[in-house]
Scaffold this active site. Sequence first.
Site, mmCIF file in Angstrom:
data_model
loop_
_atom_site.group_PDB
_atom_site.id
_atom_site.type_symbol
_atom_site.label_atom_id
_atom_site.label_comp_id
_atom_site.label_asym_id
_atom_site.label_seq_id
_atom_site.Cartn_x
_atom_site.Cartn_y
_atom_site.Cartn_z
ATOM 1 N N GLY A 125 9.472 -1.844 12.233
ATOM 2 C CA GLY A 125 9.498 -1.167 13.532
ATOM 3 C C GLY A 125 9.114 0.293 13.358
ATOM 4 O O GLY A 125 9.244 0.852 12.263
ATOM 5 N N GLY A 139 11.012 -5.188 10.751
ATOM 6 C CA GLY A 139 10.591 -5.816 12.003
ATOM 7 C C GLY A 139 9.485 -6.843 11.836
ATOM 8 O O GLY A 139 9.377 -7.788 12.622
ATOM 9 N N GLU A 160 16.246 -1.521 4.574
ATOM 10 C CA GLU A 160 16.955 -0.682 5.562
ATOM 11 C C GLU A 160 18.119 0.140 5.021
ATOM 12 O O GLU A 160 18.427 1.202 5.568
ATOM 13 C CB GLU A 160 17.457 -1.552 6.728
ATOM 14 C CG GLU A 160 16.364 -2.063 7.640
ATOM 15 C CD GLU A 160 15.646 -3.300 7.105
ATOM 16 O OE1 GLU A 160 14.722 -3.779 7.785
ATOM 17 O OE2 GLU A 160 16.012 -3.797 6.013
ATOM 18 N N ASP A 220 18.227 -5.893 9.825
ATOM 19 C CA ASP A 220 18.492 -6.457 11.152
ATOM 20 C C ASP A 220 17.483 -7.563 11.484
ATOM 21 O O ASP A 220 17.195 -8.376 10.628
ATOM 22 C CB ASP A 220 18.513 -5.342 12.213
ATOM 23 C CG ASP A 220 17.181 -4.615 12.346
ATOM 24 O OD1 ASP A 220 16.375 -4.636 11.403
ATOM 25 O OD2 ASP A 220 16.944 -4.017 13.418
#
Length: 386
Positions: free
Chosen positions: A98, A146, A169, A177
């Site tokens: 992301g 992402g 992350e 995530d």
Amino acid sequence: MRQQNVWRLMSRFNSFRRTNIILQHLRMSKHTEAAEDVLLEKKGCAGVITLNRPKLLNALNLNMTQKIYSQLKKWEQDSETSLIIIKGAGGKAFCAGGDIRAISDAIKAKQKLAELFFKEEYILNNAIASLQKPYIAFIDGITMGGGVGISVHGQFRVATEKSVFSMPETAIGLFPDVGGGYFLPRLQGKLGYFLALTGFRLKGRDVYRVGIATHFVDSEKVSMLEEDLVALKSPSKENVADVLETYHTQSKIDQDKSFILEEHLDKINRCFSANTVEQIIENLQQDGSPFALEQLKVINQMSPTSLKITLRHLIKGSSQTLKDVLTEEYRMSQACMRGHDFHEGVRAVLVDKDQSPKWKPANLKEVTDEDLDNYFKSLGSNDLKF
């Protein structure tokens, strides 16, 4: 003389017009570039999604996420569309994650991008997982964060020798995530816990060996594979699987090379089976092998808060549904946005690039259970809903 003046005026007018046309073209190409960060095309029996930000390694932004979701829903209902293919432009990355720098900047400017981005991203992840048609992700190149979320939940994932998988992350004050709490604890043994806490990179055929990919194909054959899939006539999932299997079987690259973590799997299972990060660290210290000490060094550089929320999330996620995991991840993401470490991680890794984040709290001891509980609290009416 008069003719000369007319001529001069005309040539001036023409150069003015030419300049105007050039400016207009530049404005248009700028607009087109902004508008076409994702290409959505119908080819034969397939809907084809191309992530089109090669200079930014096809990093996902809110606009792309919304466009993909909306088109996915249309293709799912369209009887002329039998399968969906997703790929990245530029040859270097499928999707490197992301656009987190944009998110950090928006929060500092008191904009609501973070609330929207994570919500839309996780809703897209779930839509891919529950899609009623074959979904094929060509994870040819860098696939992180992402990028994993828009591939791993789909039915078919094709890795190549250029694939690089990582969930890095914890190094930026976040946590794995996009459904990481669901798919990571379901990998063999404690491998997912190891990948989540250390951000270890898997490459090429190893991405297939651990089950992140379902097939492995030579990178140079991917466009031929796409042509063969697109040319299918009203294919079933089995027809799609047959084509992928044919290409997979033909690929000989690194076939005889052993899995990079093969000799360390017992260590990983033993050291990462603890219920606390402190115990994992103690296990690695006691093991004392060069591999264990290397992982210890890596873990010690990560955000202590990220490490603790990640481990708790994976343990919980191992027995939750994907929807439950994503709901929890949304709560966690919003807590991270309110905290210190995410913005500090983005600064250290992406803005100043000094690679020296100053985490707060600075060590594991200072991250209390009460601190952790705050990351998992319901957001009430702001909770993620599918």
